[in-house]
Design an enzyme around this catalytic site. Structure first.
Site, PDB file in Angstrom:
ATOM      1  N   SER A 230       0.629  -1.277  -0.094  1.00  0.00           N
ATOM      2  CA  SER A 230      -0.269  -0.224  -0.421  1.00  0.00           C
ATOM      3  C   SER A 230       1.140   1.285  -0.189  1.00  0.00           C
ATOM      4  O   SER A 230       1.664   1.255  -0.917  1.00  0.00           O
ATOM      5  CB  SER A 230      -1.285  -0.227   1.032  1.00  0.00           C
TER       6      SER A 230
ATOM      7  N   HIS B  89      -7.523  -5.643  -1.785  1.00  0.00           N
ATOM      8  CA  HIS B  89      -6.154  -5.310  -0.921  1.00  0.00           C
ATOM      9  C   HIS B  89      -5.799  -5.237   0.887  1.00  0.00           C
ATOM     10  O   HIS B  89      -4.721  -5.538   1.091  1.00  0.00           O
ATOM     11  CB  HIS B  89      -6.978  -3.358  -0.453  1.00  0.00           C
TER      12      HIS B  89
END
Length: 667
Positions: free
Chosen positions: A528, A641
């Site tokens: 991320s 994610h």
């Protein structure tokens, strides 16, 4: 380390029992919790356990291969409700604490969750995703075959989008369902829908008399363009709804005082956008006035400590004392989390804080005792009892056989001075089988967020890399939580600036102080924001010999329009939206500097990542490959994610194996 212990493996996280959600019985003599593990079919399984505090071993209350969780006792302790996926979707079940089979209470088409007792045990409140025209009295859960057929038909239809918030990493593409609050009358076995607005309603608490329900939502006509989240008070008798927190801000974790006169909650007004610290507020229901208790504390309230071995629900507060005079909560501070108490006079007391991770707690008002869920770098999780004037007592012995078999490295805490004098906290793991006088390759791990915090918790990925023979360094650069408002906000509009320098200062510190690091074999990885920073690192220095970027950002220009948060996060973090200054966003983009990359780079990305969509990885791969750089791209199917933390177990193993393979090849 003991010679008989083996090194950590990539699939060892599948052997862990992960504890969560401790809850006292009403009499305070026992507690329950949820234990989650991975079964042989590659599925997460959760079951409920009961543990008598007199010393008996925990007893399983549910069995099988389903997800059972969120058990809550009736006020008299004779019954308990919980949610279970045993019919396919999560539904609400009722259990007699005297024994016997559980009774299914809901059969809602899209499931039901988060049950809570109301009216002194006469009714149950819960949340359910509902269409606008749904009738709660005639719900029916579809069979597995019916759900599959409906999903197949949906895939054949075009998706009509007319909202800005039309997707999210947690849910995928949104539909016309909204989370509503429903009450179930136990005596009459009838359902009453309490909310119906075109918004998701997040249940917070219910008053002792059962009349008033607290929920969080954004009911504004501008909700599609706002990140605000307000608290509302619902009179269940009249259905009247009152907004308690008008204005810009985010409010959550609300709870009635036992006497029903006040409400405590966490929140902030986005003064520093997404980097704003939570504050603790008290709302007086008689006067309507609001007071902030935490204005002078300069610490993050709640648990922001990250790892890859936490699953399940967690209560981090605030929780009222029985006499209405104080509140208990978890807070994040310098790589640890602890249990704190705050009085209504703004006095802050530390009830428990050591070099570890308090991830959840339960409080019993009459006995004034706590159950703490604690993780350490060498122990994934256990429960402990905390009593006044009594030493912390360990209650469980989770993962004992695993820890007896597998070697776990203890981190060394580092204090690093940055170029401008700021103090940075970090940790270093020595490799498995460490020998003095030997040189070892090195890996820098960079966390996501960026407003998160590494610290004193169990982290399987770190342990695996140490087991593979690497020195592992992880730090909290500026932008991380745990060090006050100025520190966490310092990264805004400076991505790739002082934060990058902090990381390089930490590498320099490690090389200077630990002679066993081979400075010719340095690796870097992160996910991320950590993936963005990995991209930035390899495009601004060639000192690393291998890199793995995960679920990363490479191009802020496209991120603005493709991420589920891009349209506001870009402004929050970089200071500009796409049309404000596209040249500035390009300056912040690692893709702009791709020609500088000489480090062999592995790109890992989930196909269903809506937070940092896979096109970010695609752009970086194509650009580097077109220049004939050493690069490889691994795409994980059905992965969001959250792949590294709660993704499909087999894909989590594959991800770790690819990371180890790349570093083994180039370091």
């Amino acid at each position: 380390m003991p010679a008989n212990k083996r090194a950590m493996k990539a699939d060892d996280f599948k052997r862990l029992d992960v504890f969560s959600d401790p809850n006292f019985t009403p009499d305070g003599k026992a507690y329950t919790y949820t234990a989650t593990t991975v079964n042989e079919e590659n599925e997460y399984v959760s079951n409920l356990f009961f543990h008598d505090l007199e010393g008996q071993q925990p007893v399983p209350w549910t069995f099988g291969t389903n997800k059972n969780s969120h058990l809550r006792f009736s006020p008299d302790g004779s019954k308990a409700v919980f949610q279970s996926t045993r019919t396919g979707l999560p539904q609400i079940w009722l259990l007699s604490t005297a024994g016997g089979e559980a009774k299914q209470l809901t059969e809602f088409k899209h499931g039901a969750a988060n049950p809570a007792w109301a009216e002194n045990g006469r009714s149950i409140l819960f949340s359910a995703p509902l269409e606008a025209d749904a009738d709660v009295s005639s719900q029916r859960e579809l069979t597995k075959e019916e759900r599959q057929k409906e999903a197949e038909q949906k895939k054949k239809q075009p998706l009509v989008v007319n909202r800005l918030k039309y997707k999210s990493d947690a849910k995928g593409f949104h539909d016309n369902k909204r989370t509503q609050l429903v009450r179930f009358d136990l005596e009459n076995e009838t359902f009453i829908q309490l909310t119906s607005a075109d918004a998701d309603h997040s249940y917070q608490d219910i008053s002792a008399d059962g009349r008033y329900v607290l929920f969080a939502a954004n009911l504004s006509d501008e909700a599609d363009f706002e990140q605000s989240n307000h608290l509302f008070l619902l009179d269940s008798a009249t259905k009247e709804i009152s907004n308690l927190t008008n204005g810009k801000g985010s409010c959550h974790s609300a709870a009635f005082s036992p006497d029903g006169k006040k409400i405590a909650y966490l929140g902030h007004g986005f003064e520093y956008d997404g980097a704003t610290l939570n504050e603790l507020f008290i709302h007086d229901l008689d006067s309507g006035e609001r007071a902030c208790l935490s204005g002078e504390w300069d610490m993050q309230l709640g648990d922001i400590l990250i790892g890859d071995s936490r699953l399940g629900e967690a209560n981090t507060g605030p929780v009222w004392s029985q006499d209405n005079s104080s509140l208990f909560f978890i807070a994040t501070d310098h790589g640890t989390t602890g249990l704190y108490q705050a009085t209504l006079e703004k006095e802050l007391n530390v009830l428990y804080k050591e070099d570890n991770h308090v991830f959840s707690f339960a409080y019993h008002g009459e006995t004034e005792e706590f159950i703490l869920g604690i993780s350490t770098p060498s122990d994934p999780c256990n429960f402990y009892k905390l009593s006044k004037g009594v030493e912390l007592k360990r209650l469980t012995n989770a993962n004992a056989a695993f820890l007896d078999e597998v070697s776990v490295s203890a981190p060394e805490t580092l204090s690093i001075t940055a170029n401008d004098g700021w103090i940075l906290q970090g940790w270093l793991l020595r490799p498995y089988g460490f020998e003095q006088g030997k040189k070892y390759p090195f890996i820098l791990e960079i966390h996501g967020g960026p407003h998160a915090m590494y610290g004193q918790t169990f982290f399987h990925e770190m342990q695996l890399l140490a087991a593979k023979g690497y020195v592992v360094l992880y730090i909290n650069p500026r932008g991380s939580h745990g060090y006050g408002q100025e520190f966490v906000g310092a990264v805004r509009s400076d991505y790739g600036g002082k934060d990058y320098e902090d990381l390089m200062n930490a590498v320099d510190y490690a090389l200077e102080h630990f002679s066993f690091i081979d400075e010719t074999r340095l690796g870097v990885t992160g996910g991320s924001y950590g993936g963005f920073m990995t991209n930035w690192v390899v495009s601004h220095t060639n000192r690393f010999k291998a890199a793995v970027t995960q679920r990363s950002i490479s191009n802020w220009l496209s991120f603005y329009g493709v991420s589920d948060i891009g349209y506001f996060f870009t402004k929050w973090e970089l200071g500009h939206n796409l049309l404000d200054d596209p040249e500035k966003l390009w300056d912040f983009s690692p893709l702009k500097y791709a020609a500088n990359v000489e480090t062999p780079l592995l790109i890992l990305h989930g196909e269903q990542d809506y937070r940092c969509p896979i096109e970010q990885g695609e752009q970086l791969f194509v650009t580097l490959k077109h220049q004939r750089k050493e690069v490889e791209f691994v795409r994980f199917p059905d992965a969001s994610h959250e792949l590294s933390r709660s993704g499909r177990p087999d894909l989590r193993v594959e991800r770790l194996n690819h990371i180890c393979r790349w570093f083994e090849e180039y370091l």
